[in-house]
Every structure is written in structure tokens, then in C-alpha cells.
Design an enzyme around this catalytic site. Structure first.
Site: not given
Length: 382
Positions: A66, A117, A120, A125, A138-139, A142
Site C-alpha cells: 500500500n 501501480d 504493488d 504476492r 489499490d483500485h 486508481d
């Protein structure tokens, strides 16, 4: 940002540490599994390998995903602030006094934002810290960048609401339209499929390239007809039907208008196909969840078309307000998809927008009162 329709869970209802979700949503959210595919060749062969290399070789293990996301958004915020300071009306770059370095900075900011972007998720992962809320964050970032990034694009091309209102509004609203319809599609299909040419990849690369061109040759370059003169005009009489060539202005077609026409055709075919496929499979009732975005765009277009003086006085305030309202509704749509909750298309945050239109229509209040109202609305919305 506050999200409508989220029920506060009391202590006895709290599950897994979530506080602002209904009990049903709390139980569903932790089990959410993302499903998606990016068909972009640019992403597959350039952007994704670059992000993987940076994560594996230059990113410390302790850096939270994040944080990577937030750094990219913050850099775009700085670029937006520079553009706002030097070009409050968007098209000041066509004149004198606007330093070219702001376009270079925006180019670097957009590429950096895109790279971070992409990094991240790979960092999440790598560190085994992936989570539904991390994906939502995240979204959500965006969505917050959709309008500022597009506004910077319009500034780099010298598109403002005074001389090019249609082109300026299309450039600004296009990323939001793509984002909302894609999220709406995912709400029903439960997977995010990006086409071979898409905004997060080719769109950001194009925006960065346009800013770089403005840095090198100036914003005026986009208002020249060099592309038309070199690649179209010599062949127009042979390739174009007479009905089409007859409507081309004597001075030709500006470079920025050629981009505009291409984007209009691409957007219409891309989004019409998505809407048709979802409505056909999930029924016409699925279209009701497009209503909040349609109302936001229709209201904004109406205000800009019929009250240009108001828009001229409050250009950036209005744009920031649209950004806040868009982000609220699309983040809620994401959250409801992830928590398997019904989406409420009737947004309370849009009620003050109706009041604003009424205030402008009756024209009984002073400009100062109306301007203070929209400023308060934008601040509260954020």
C-alpha cells in the site's frame, strides 16, 4: 472517503476487525478472490517484466504494498498541483509564461505512477500480504487518479473549456467512463478483463508521451496541423469519400483533433460492446447501476454547456467535485462487488448536485453565494 450504504457494525457484530460493513459483508469480504487478465501486449512484454525486476531487485521486503501505491498517487498529486498552479483554466499553456518543465514532471510522474501501480500487487504476492482491502485500496487510488491524470493530459494538449469545451470534457471524462463501466462489468461477471489496448497501460503511456512532446515542442504543437498535412491531406482525395473530404476545414485538422476522433471511435465501440454483453447476459435491470455515473456526467455536461460563466469562475473546484463524486460511487461499487452486497445506484452524495443545478437555473442568488456553495460541496465530498 465515506461510502454510502455501509452499515456500522456494533461490537457484538464485528467480524475480522471490519467496522463499517454489514455483518453479511464482513463475512464475505475476507474470502474474496480476485480474478482478472490484462491482454495488453505492452503490459505483457514491457511493463510487467519491468515491475517484476524492480520488485525482485530494488524493493525491500519490508516495504508495504500500500505504501508503493500511495507513493505513486502522491507523485501524481504533486504533478496535478503544479498544473493547477500554472494552468488553473487548463489552456494557459498556449500562451506565454507557463514553464515547460511541468510537462516533463507530469511525464515522469505518470510513468512512475504506472510502474508503482504494477509493482504493488507483485510486492504483495512476494511478501504474502495480499488481501481484499489491499486490492480495494489499490483500485481506490486508481479511481482517485482518474480525473487528475486526465486533467493533466488536457493541460498538456492545451484543451480548455473556453475554446475547446467538447474536446476538453471528453479527454477528462474518458478515463472515468472506462473505469466505471469496467468496474460495473466486473460487478456482474466477477472478473476484470482488460482489452489489448486499455487505459492503465497504453492510455498512461500515451498521456506521458503527450506531456513529453509538450515539454519539447510546446503545447502549441497540438494545435498545429502537421499530422494532417503530412499523412492525410496528400492522400485524402484518393482514400476518403467526397462527402467526408468536403467537410474537412480548409486549414486542415489539428493534431489534437485527430487524437480526439480516434479516441471517440475507440471508446464508443469498446464501451457499447461491454454494456451490450452485460445487459444481454444479466438482464436490462443491470443497467440501473449505470445511472449514478450517467447522472453525474449528464449534470456536469449540462452545467458546462448552459452556465459557462459559472464554470469559468470555478473550473478547478468543479473538476475536483466531479472527481470526489466519481470516486465515491465507483469505490462503493467495488466494495459491494467484493463483499457480495447489492449496489445502491441512488447516491445521496448527488442530491447537492441537483440543488446546485436548481440554484443556477432560478438565478436568484448572487454569484458569491453559488460559488461558496459549490466550494463547500467539493470540500465536504472529499
Amino acid at each position: 472517503m465515506k461510502c454510502e450504504g455501509i452499515i456500522f457494525a456494533h461490537d457484538e457484530q464485528e467480524v475480522n476487525g471490519y467496522y463499517y460493513l454489514s455483518p453479511s459483508a464482513q463475512s464475505q469480504l475476507p474470502g474474496y478472490q480476485y480474478s482478472g487478465k490484462d491482454n495488453s501486449l505492452v503490459y505483457k512484454y514491457i511493463l510487467s517484466p519491468l515491475a517484476t525486476f524492480l520488485v525482485n531487485n530494488l524493493t525491500p521486503q519490508w516495504l508495504a504494498p500500500n505504501t508503493i501505491t500511495l507513493l505513486g498517487l502522491a507523485l501524481m498529486g504533486v504533478s496535478y498541483s503544479f498544473m493547477w498552479y500554472y494552468c488553473p483554466k487548463l489552456d494557459e499553456g498556449l500562451g506565454e509564461g507557463v514553464p515547460h518543465w511541468i510537462f516533463l514532471f507530469n511525464c515522469v510522474a505518470m510513468i512512475t505512477y504506472q510502474t508503482l501501480d504494477n509493482m504493488d500487487g507483485k510486492q504483495a504476492r512476494r511478501t504474502k500480504s495480499s488481501s481484499p482491502l489491499g486490492l480495494l485500496f489499490d483500485h481506490g487510488c486508481d479511481s482517485l487518479n482518474s480525473l487528475p491524470g486526465a486533467v493533466n493530459w488536457a493541460v498538456a494538449c492545451g484543451l480548455g473549456f473556453t475554446f475547446d469545451p467538447v474536446q476538453a470534457w471528453f479527454v477528462i471524462s474518458c478515463p472515468m467512463t472506462l473505469f466505471y463501466i469496467t468496474t460495473w462489468e466486473e460487478y456482474y461477471t466477477h472478473e476484470l478483463i482488460l482489452p489489448i489496448i486499455n487505459g492503465p497501460n497504453e492510455g498512461l503511456v500515451a498521456g506521458a508521451s503527450f506531456s513529453l512532446i509538450s515539454f519539447i515542442w510546446g503545447v502549441q504543437y497540438w494545435h498545429e496541423t502537421s499530422w494532417f498535412d503530412r499523412f492525410i491531406e496528400p492522400y485524402s482525395s484518393k482514400l476518403l469519400p467526397s462527402t467526408v473530404s468536403s467537410i474537412i476545414p480548409d486549414y486542415g485538422i489539428r493534431n489534437v483533433d485527430l487524437i480526439f476522433y480516434i479516441c471517440v471511435v475507440w471508446l464508443i465501440q469498446e464501451e457499447t460492446l461491454k454494456i451490450y454483453q452485460v445487459a444481454r447476459k444479466y438482464g436490462a435491470s443491470s443497467l440501473k447501476n449505470l445511472l449514478p455515473y450517467i447522472f453525474l456526467m449528464a449534470s456536469s455536461t449540462y452545467i458546462g454547456a448552459y452556465y459557462p460563466e459559472f464554470l469559468a469562475r470555478n473550473t478547478r473546484v468543479c473538476l475536483n467535485l466531479v472527481s470526489a463524486l466519481f470516486s465515491e460511487m465507483v469505490i462503493q461499487l467495488m466494495l459491494d462487488h467484493m463483499s457480495k452486497e447489492p449496489y445502491t445506484p441512488y447516491r445521496l452524495t448527488l442530491i447537492p448536485l441537483v440543488v446546485l443545478i436548481i440554484m443556477l437555473h432560478i438565478n436568484l442568488l448572487s454569484d458569491t453565494i453559488v460559488d461558496e456553495y459549490v466550494l463547500t460541496y467539493a470540500v465536504v465530498a472529499w
